[in-house]
Design an enzyme around this catalytic site. Structure first.
Site, short mmCIF file in Angstrom:
data_model
loop_
_atom_site.label_atom_id
_atom_site.label_comp_id
_atom_site.label_asym_id
_atom_site.label_seq_id
_atom_site.Cartn_x
_atom_site.Cartn_y
_atom_site.Cartn_z
N HIS A 308 -6.71 5.07 1.37
CA HIS A 308 -5.59 5.65 2.11
C HIS A 308 -5.90 5.53 3.59
CE1 HIS A 308 -2.51 8.51 3.34
NE2 HIS A 308 -1.98 8.30 2.14
N ASP A 366 -0.98 8.03 -5.96
CA ASP A 366 -0.34 7.07 -6.86
C ASP A 366 -1.19 6.72 -8.07
OD1 ASP A 366 2.05 6.73 -5.47
OD2 ASP A 366 1.01 5.53 -3.98
N1 CMC Z 1 -9.29 -1.91 -3.23
C1 CMC Z 1 -10.31 -2.66 -2.74
N2 CMC Z 1 -10.66 -2.68 -1.42
C2 CMC Z 1 -9.94 -1.92 -0.59
C3 CMC Z 1 -8.88 -1.12 -1.02
C4 CMC Z 1 -8.57 -1.13 -2.40
N3 CMC Z 1 -7.57 -0.39 -2.86
N4 CMC Z 1 -8.33 -0.47 0.03
C5 CMC Z 1 -9.02 -0.85 1.10
N5 CMC Z 1 -10.01 -1.73 0.73
C6 CMC Z 1 -11.02 -2.31 1.60
C7 CMC Z 1 -10.45 -3.41 2.46
O1 CMC Z 1 -10.56 -4.67 1.83
C8 CMC Z 1 -11.30 -3.30 3.70
O2 CMC Z 1 -12.56 -3.86 3.41
P1 CMC Z 1 -13.37 -4.63 4.59
O3 CMC Z 1 -13.69 -3.55 5.59
O4 CMC Z 1 -14.56 -5.20 3.89
O5 CMC Z 1 -12.45 -5.67 5.14
C9 CMC Z 1 -11.52 -1.78 3.85
O6 CMC Z 1 -11.42 -1.28 2.50
C10 CMC Z 1 -10.49 -1.09 4.73
O7 CMC Z 1 -9.18 -1.44 4.26
P2 CMC Z 1 -7.89 -1.49 5.16
O8 CMC Z 1 -6.86 -2.36 4.51
O9 CMC Z 1 -8.29 -1.84 6.57
O10 CMC Z 1 -7.45 0.02 5.12
P3 CMC Z 1 -6.02 0.57 5.53
O11 CMC Z 1 -6.22 1.93 6.03
O12 CMC Z 1 -5.32 -0.39 6.45
O13 CMC Z 1 -5.20 0.53 4.16
C11 CMC Z 1 -4.20 1.15 2.14
C12 CMC Z 1 -4.86 1.66 3.44
C13 CMC Z 1 -3.62 2.35 1.38
C14 CMC Z 1 -3.02 0.21 2.50
C15 CMC Z 1 -5.27 0.40 1.31
O14 CMC Z 1 -6.34 1.26 0.99
C16 CMC Z 1 -4.68 -0.21 0.04
O15 CMC Z 1 -4.15 -1.34 0.09
N6 CMC Z 1 -4.75 0.54 -1.13
C17 CMC Z 1 -4.14 0.08 -2.34
C18 CMC Z 1 -2.64 0.34 -2.29
C19 CMC Z 1 -2.33 1.83 -2.51
O16 CMC Z 1 -2.86 2.48 -3.39
N7 CMC Z 1 -1.40 2.34 -1.67
C20 CMC Z 1 -0.93 3.71 -1.80
C21 CMC Z 1 -1.29 4.53 -0.62
S1 CMC Z 1 -1.00 6.29 -0.94
C22 CMC Z 1 0.69 6.44 -1.06
C23 CMC Z 1 1.35 6.39 0.25
O17 CMC Z 1 1.07 7.25 1.11
O18 CMC Z 1 2.18 5.49 0.45
#
Ligand code: CMC
Length: 433
Positions: A308, A366
């Protein structure tokens, strides 16, 4: 604590005010930065940008705290329900008995759809995605209730209670009618005697020869799901709602835009993506180990329902929903769900794996909400619609905050341009492919 922050830019020292929120959150007010220096700030994805000051929801993602209007989510989940919490989120205070009764009456009166809106929903292809239908139909509310959608904030705020009740009550009817159309089923009309969640389940599942009567556990699982989604400060869809509202747009146009943002798989679409992921793992004969290895190596999909932008700890909503899940399963007589076993395994592995631990990736709301929806008989393509029904009071509250701001400025971020420098137009016969 410092009440100014000093920036040193090209040898020039500049002081900017520090804003401190009611929970001690600190921000540097750089609103004069560009005028004074020509610089803007750059914050890809807005992770460090406060886009507004808001009184609605407080989150401390490091600790795992969520409060609506100051009330901890755990207390609301235990003692309140979706309708009451919606009132709280939109109006700032818990309702008195009279206010609660008036609000319920408004919701009941506004549950049915005009016949023209029913025909509008029927006109979509049967396989249309329900989020597309929902967004279009919510926007169309502005056409049916032009006196509530004048695009003049003062006028629209004068009719706020009616417009809010229409949006909260009809979003549920629109969602259920869309489901009935896509399944070739006759419509059910809302019943004034039923509560919000029971009415939704009736609209969805009652048959001409048999009324659907949910057990209290099932109705309360739905109530909890909706309550937990009621607001979540400046997430992608809420920021979208505020952005559209900042242009002066009416409530229906603004929340319809929120639905489109929510549809994305990185936002509300994640609850659907979680179920698809669990099904795929199951179909592949994996117990989750291979999927996790591929996600870590960046070779497969992300582990949906994990991570998140704000929570760097267990999402408090995930904890609550997980606990209620078992009650709903028992009440529905569901004993063995292979997808639940896979979910438990994924959670266990991820919570002890250095990749996830070091990146602070914990289950989000989720992760379990898709399983709850599935147990309630909600089809997969409706999962994000359910999120939208729950988020409606939050979007409405945030719209109101923008519309009522006497110092409102249109939201208009800047950018750093990285494209081509000025060049001369090339005639067609000289262009090279
Ligand atoms: N599975 C594997 N790796 C992950 C995941 C995941 N679900 N989420 C983040 N990472 C890794 C990502 O690859 C990155 O690694 P590195 O530093 O080696 O490049 C690191 O963690 C940071 O990720 P980020 O994409 O920079 O983090 P963010 O804050 O931009 O993204 C997120 C947040 C929710 C979009 C992301 O965690 C994600 O895609 N999660 C899966 C989708 C999901 O469950 N979304 C629902 C969010 S809660 C409901 C809502 O509020 O909408």
């Amino acid at each position: 604590m410092a009440n100014t922050a000093t920036l040193n830019i090209e040898g020039k020292e500049l002081n900017y005010p520090v804003i401190i929120g009611s929970e001690g959150e600190k921000a540097i007010d750089i609103s004069k930065l560009r005028a004074e220096t020509g610089y803007i700030t750059y914050d890809d994805g807005f992770g460090n940008t406060g886009s507004c000051q808001s009184k609605i929801t407080y989150i401390d993602g490091e600790v795992g705290i969520l409060r609506y209007r100051g009330y901890p989510i755990e207390q609301l989940a235990e003692k309140s329900n979706f309708v009451e919490s919606s009132y709280l989120v939109m109006n700032g205070e818990l309702p008195t008995a009279q206010q609660r009764a008036d609000f319920s009456k408004l919701l009941t009166e506004n549950a049915p759809l005009r016949e023209g809106m029913i025909r509008f929903i029927q006109s979509f292809p049967r396989d249309a995605h329900p989020m597309a239908v929902l967004s279009a139909t919510l926007n169309a509310l502005g056409a049916y209730y032009p006196h509530l959608a004048s695009n003049n904030h003062q006028n629209d705020l004068a009719h706020f209670d009616e417009a809010a009740a229409i949006a909260i009550s009809k979003v549920r009817t629109i969602a259920a009618h869309t489901y009935r159309v896509s399944n070739g089923l006759p419509f059910n009309y809302p019943k004034p005697t039923l509560g919000y969640c029971e009415n939704f389940l009736h609209l969805m599942f009652s048959k001409p020869y048999e009324e659907y009567a949910p057990t209290p556990e099932v109705a309360s699982a739905l109530n909890l799901f909706l309550l937990l989604h009621a607001d979540h400060e400046q997430n992608c869809s809420t920021s979208t709602v505020r952005m559209v509202a900042s242009a002066g747009a009416n409530l229906f146009a603004s929340v319809s835009a929120g639905v489109n943002a929510l549809w994305g798989p990185l936002h509300g679409g994640a609850n659907m993506a979680v179920l698809e992921m669990l099904q795929k793992i199951h179909d592949d004969g994996d117990d989750g180990t291979r999927f996790i290895a591929a996600a870590k190596a960046g070779k497969g999909d992300r582990l949906m329902g994990f991570g998140h932008r704000v929570y760097k700890n267990y999402d408090p909503r995930a904890k609550i929903i997980k606990a209620s899940f078992y009650k709903a399963l028992a009440s529905l007589g569901i004993k063995n769900d292979p997808l639940l076993d896979i979910a438990m395994k994924l959670e266990e592995v991820a919570l002890s794996d250095d990749y996830f631990v070091s990146r602070k990736l914990y289950p989000n709301v989720d992760f379990y909400s898709g399983l709850i929806m599935r147990a309630l008989g909600i089809p997969l393509n409706m999962f994000t619609v359910m999120f939208a029904i729950g988020r409606m009071p939050g979007w409405i509250a945030q719209w109101r905050e923008v519309a009522a701001n006497p110092k409102l400025k249109i939201y208009r971020p800047r950018q750093i341009y990285t494209g081509a420098n000025q060049r001369n137009f090339v005639p067609m016969n000289l262009r090279q492919g």
